[in-house]
Design an enzyme around this catalytic site. Structure first.
Site, PDB file in Angstrom:
ATOM      1  N   LYS A  18     -10.595 -23.920  -9.631  1.00 46.53           N
ATOM      2  CA  LYS A  18      -9.788 -22.734  -9.951  1.00 46.53           C
ATOM      3  C   LYS A  18      -8.829 -23.225 -10.982  1.00 46.53           C
ATOM      4  CE  LYS A  18      -5.945 -20.091  -8.314  1.00 46.53           C
ATOM      5  NZ  LYS A  18      -6.337 -18.561  -8.487  1.00 46.53           N
ATOM      6  N   ILE A 443       1.793   5.400  -4.904  1.00 37.54           N
ATOM      7  CA  ILE A 443       1.069   4.585  -3.503  1.00 37.54           C
ATOM      8  C   ILE A 443       1.635   3.561  -2.788  1.00 37.54           C
ATOM      9  CG2 ILE A 443      -1.164   3.770  -2.948  1.00 37.54           C
ATOM     10  CD1 ILE A 443      -1.235   6.596  -4.632  1.00 37.54           C
ATOM     11  N   SER A 445       3.603   0.298  -3.856  1.00 36.70           N
ATOM     12  CA  SER A 445       4.348  -0.781  -4.253  1.00 36.70           C
ATOM     13  C   SER A 445       4.858  -0.326  -5.706  1.00 36.70           C
ATOM     14  CB  SER A 445       3.323  -1.879  -4.213  1.00 36.70           C
ATOM     15  OG  SER A 445       2.083  -1.319  -5.264  1.00 36.70           O
ATOM     16  N   HIS A 653      -4.528   6.114   1.785  1.00 36.21           N
ATOM     17  CA  HIS A 653      -4.936   5.782   0.580  1.00 36.21           C
ATOM     18  C   HIS A 653      -5.960   5.192   0.586  1.00 36.21           C
ATOM     19  CE1 HIS A 653      -4.768   4.269  -3.497  1.00 36.21           C
ATOM     20  NE2 HIS A 653      -4.739   3.102  -3.201  1.00 36.21           N
ATOM     21  N   HIS A 706      -4.713  -0.241 -13.210  1.00 35.61           N
ATOM     22  CA  HIS A 706      -5.382  -1.529 -13.475  1.00 35.61           C
ATOM     23  C   HIS A 706      -5.081  -1.990 -14.980  1.00 35.61           C
ATOM     24  CE1 HIS A 706      -7.386  -0.145  -9.719  1.00 35.61           C
ATOM     25  NE2 HIS A 706      -7.124  -1.178  -9.533  1.00 35.61           N
TER      26      HIS A 706
HETATM   27  N1  GLN Z   1       0.341   0.679  -0.259  1.00 34.43           N
HETATM   28  C1  GLN Z   1      -0.416  -0.285  -1.172  1.00 34.43           C
HETATM   29  C2  GLN Z   1       0.291  -0.618  -2.643  1.00 34.43           C
HETATM   30  O1  GLN Z   1       0.760   0.305  -3.094  1.00 34.43           O
HETATM   31  C3  GLN Z   1      -1.792  -0.186  -1.253  1.00 34.43           C
HETATM   32  C4  GLN Z   1      -2.674  -1.189  -1.982  1.00 34.43           C
HETATM   33  C5  GLN Z   1      -4.049  -0.617  -2.094  1.00 34.43           C
HETATM   34  O2  GLN Z   1      -4.648   0.279  -2.382  1.00 34.43           O
HETATM   35  N2  GLN Z   1      -4.734  -1.952  -2.485  1.00 34.43           N
HETATM   36  O3  GLN Z   1       0.303  -1.724  -3.225  1.00 34.43           O
HETATM   37 ZN    ZN Z   2      -5.399   1.181  -3.873  1.00 35.05          ZN
END
Ligand code: GLN
Ligand code: ZN
Length: 772
Positions: A18, A443, A445, A653, A706
């Site tokens: 890595k 969602i 974070s 989610h 992303h």
């Molecule tokens: N609640 C998490 C966040 O918002 C969900 C992360 C995920 O779906 N991988 O980071």
């Molecule tokens: Zn997610």
């Protein structure tokens, strides 16, 4: 009795690969330095395997990034867009461009697609084939690595991805065609490669065909027969070990037994019943060798010798010792490397575990014990120790908590459902929450800035006091709440600043979990994960999230969403105990999460999200096993939030796309609201809604988090309008695709401001059309 291994972890016990790769990518190391590290790792790993008593050592299991990508380069199947890099001065440029994309010297090439390797958490590069695809020996790295190994005096067994798996794992690009149609063009090149391997003087080659662990079509079975007959005839001097792992041969068993291969590898951990099927089979033949994968390559537990020996002895009794080989169940790529590096795990736990290096010692000890020859004293002592360790584990009070077991036994139908049906809950929630149409939320974070990471690291190191840490966390939460209020968000989040990782964070607070220092497993390329180990009954002994959620709620009149990770995801992203069924562990986790949900409710949190991003990942490889999985996975989720009042709104989610085939199970989870990834696929999810009406509220993500790109209001509006064709307005939420922790604040703020503007405009339009 012969011992062998199917593959060894590549990354290095201290993640040397890595570091070397990332240095190279950053321009801080030369290609030669990277290749030198790679060479040293291969050499070290070959020696370690030989020293552990492995007689046939795998070669070409190593990769600088991924073995499917290596196969593409071996056979010259390079997608058109990378042509400008073919024949360039630096061969690694082409390789890493395919793996990671390339933006340099006026070129802007996107990376190849990546997806999960069967049901593991390893990701491979998906081959792109076109109808006119040609193959040639382009960069057959196996030949170089084989020469290296032989030079080092290693008894080598080269490993290749078999032709059928290679073609079936790939995708047809541009036009729609069956990738198996390419077989006649591929086989001569495979044969050429095998001949060159044979020319180097080895006896065995391992051909991996894990596609056999999935439901393959009758025509794929025909292709399999054609392929192996062709290769057998073309390269008579080389012996073939056909390796399948992760499940049984299934429907293809008869076909597999008709193949002209000298040895078959069976994964007896995933499919123990397979041994009898083979031993009793009339087509087994009187020469064929069976490689028995009795040591689990996918988990961290010490092998149960008594159990493994029953398989080995049975096979020896039936076909004789010379025809039985001992091996791990699959490549050890999926296992952490060396338990002896762990200095912080206590003695008791240590004795229950085995990582790659220890697993190989288990393989060689088992071979000795199962042999008809007198075992050495050392082997007998190891057997004794093994039995003691298993006995101790069975009885350990650290593992078994009678309260947890009692709770599970007492579960009734009511524990798996909410108090009322969705319609009734929905009206109670709408009354209590008073949200506008198309409510906006995120969602969970918010950006994990370097300051936030440093704060957690300093607290962990003891460089700052708990009081300092908490004050700084509260400040971050307060700021995020104030900002969300200012921009007009409807359902707020605290931001998850206290969390390093959504599973590790809860694992560290729950009972029954252990953490390693070096238990890294490759996920893709240079990325590794360190899954927690669930070793015992899971329960909640303390607060998991109430402290932060209630602080956040105290800062505002608007609803703040509590944020938890769901039982299936915690299970899926951990090493799970093997002494009880997975669903039982999932139910224990669900009970612990349920305790937290109730505590949040008591603390005045009226909206609680339970994330299940790994829900789909748990799907078994074969269709026939899927309903059973979905049944318990849905139950585990429902168990995690039953018993709350109707007006408490439960969200879930999910991300990582492709929900259409399990949409009914997702509906059966009965979350009041689901936020789901779908913007990248242009709301492909909605295709499923043509035949199936999703019953509850839903927020199909309106932008892809992303990428740092800020979406336009037009794009988001278009996606919402598309969604409105299938989802009633009162059920539609507006939110991004996933959590924002990997983003930076500037783009996050701008994107969310636009998202809220889109929701408001749509609200006004809808109100106007209702009024007119
Ligand atoms: N609640 C998490 C966040 O918002 C969900 C992360 C995920 O779906 N991988 O980071
Ligand atoms: Zn997610």
């Amino acid at each position: 009795m012969q011992t062998h291994n199917l593959g060894y972890p590549r990354i290095g016990s201290h993640r040397e690969l890595k570091k070397a790769s990332e240095n190279y990518w950053a321009g801080n190391a030369s290609a030669q330095e990277l290749q030198q590290t790679a060479y040293e790792l291969r050499l070290r790993h070959w020696k370690a395997q030989s020293e552990a008593g492995i007689e046939l050592v795998p070669v070409n299991d190593f990769s600088l990034y991924d073995h499917v990508l290596d196969t593409l380069l071996t056979f010259g199947a390079i997608p058109e867009r990378y042509q400008p890099l073919v024949g360039g001065a630096q061969p690694l440029d082409l390789y890493f461009a395919m793996a990671r994309g390339h933006q340099r010297d006026g070129l802007d090439l996107r990376a190849m697609e990546m997806t999960k390797w069967f049901d593991t958490n390893y990701h491979y590069i998906v081959p792109e084939f076109h109808r006119e695809q040609q193959f040639q020996l382009f960069r057959p790295k196996v030949l170089d690595e084989l020469a290296e190994a032989l030079q080092a005096g290693i008894k080598a067994k080269p490993v290749l991805l078999g032709p059928i798996s290679f073609l079936l794992l790939g995708k047809a690009k541009n036009t729609d065609f069956n990738t198996l149609d390419l077989l006649p063009r591929l086989l001569p090149v495979y044969a050429q490669l095998l001949q060159r391997i044979a020319d180097q003087g080895v006896t065995w080659v391992q051909l991996d065909e894990p596609i056999l662990a999935t439901d393959i079509s009758p025509e794929a079975q025909i292709a399999l027969v054609q392929a192996y007959n062709y290769l057998r005839k073309s390269v008579p001097g080389l012996k073939f070990l056909l390796a399948n792992y992760f499940d049984c041969f299934g429907e293809a068993l008869d076909t597999v037994l008709s193949l002209p291969v000298e040895a078959l590898h069976l994964d007896l951990v995933r499919c123990p019943s397979q041994l009898d099927d083979l031993l009793e089979h009339p087509a087994l033949g009187d020469q064929r060798i069976l490689s028995l994968g009795v040591v689990d390559g996918r988990n961290v537990w010490r092998n149960d010798f008594a159990h493994s020996l029953t398989f080995l002895r049975k096979a020896v009794a039936k076909v004789g010792e010379a025809r039985v080989w001992v091996a791990p169940s699959c490549s050890l790529l999926h296992s952490p490397i060396d338990l002896s590096l762990e200095t912080k795990l206590d003695q008791e736990l240590q004795q229950w575990l085995a990582f790659a290096q220890q697993k190989l010692e288990e393989v060689s000890t088992l071979a000795e014990l199962a042999s008809t020859a007198e075992p050495s004293r050392r082997a007998l002592a190891r057997l004794e120790l093994n039995q003691q360790a298993h006995e101790a584990r069975r009885r350990s009070t650290r593992i078994h908590n009678p309260e947890v077991k009692k709770r599970l036994e007492a579960l009734k139908a009511d524990h798996f459902r909410r108090q009322s049906a969705f319609d009734q809950r929905q009206s109670a929630q709408h009354k209590a929450l008073k949200l506008p149409l198309f409510p906006t939320t995120t969602i969970g974070s918010f950006p994990q800035t370097p300051e936030i990471r440093a704060l957690r690291a300093n607290f962990k190191k003891g460089a700052i006091s708990a009081a300092e840490y908490e004050a700084a966390m509260e400040e971050a939460i307060r700021e995020s709440i104030t900002w969300q209020e200012e921009v007009g968000m409807d359902v707020l989040v605290h931001g998850e600043f206290e969390r390093n990782d959504m599973v590790e964070y809860f694992g560290e607070l729950l009972e029954g979990f252990a953490f390693t220092q070096y238990g890294w497993v490759q996920s893709y390329g240079s990325r590794c994960v360190k899954p927690p180990i669930i070793y015992g009954d899971v329960w909640r002994s303390r607060d998991l999230s109430v402290r932060w959620s209630s602080f956040a709620q105290a800062q505002t009149q608007l609803p703040v969403k509590g944020m938890l990770t769901g039982p299936v995801t915690i299970l899926q992203w951990s090493f799970v105990r093997d002494d009880q069924p997975r669903h039982q562990t999932a139910f224990q986790i669900a009970c612990a999460i349920n305790d937290e949900v109730k505590a949040l409710e008591v603390a005045g949190i009226g909206v609680i999200q339970i994330d299940e991003p790994a829900f789909r990942e748990g799907l078994p490889l074969r269709q026939k096993d899927r309903p059973a999985y979905l049944d318990w996975a849905v139950k585990a989720f429902r168990l995690s939030n039953s018993g709350v009042s109707d007006q408490t709104q439960i969200h879930t989610h999910m991300c990582y796309s492709e929900f259409n085939d399990i949409i009914e199970a997702i509906a059966a989870m009965d979350a009041d609201v689901i936020t789901i990834e779908t913007s990248r696929s242009d709301m492909e999810l909605l295709d499923a809604f043509v035949d199936f009406k999703y019953p509850n509220e839903i927020g199909p993500g309106v932008y892809d988090i992303h990428s740092p790109r800020i979406p336009s209001t037009d794009e988001m509006e278009a996606l919402l309008l598309k969604a409105l064709k299938f989802v009633p307005a009162r059920n539609l939420w507006v939110n991004p695709d996933c959590g924002l922790k990997t983003r930076r604040w500037p783009e996050t703020k701008e994107a969310l401001i636009r998202m809220i503007a889109v929701a408001k405009a749509l609200r006004e339009k809808t109100a106007a059309s209702v009024a007119s």
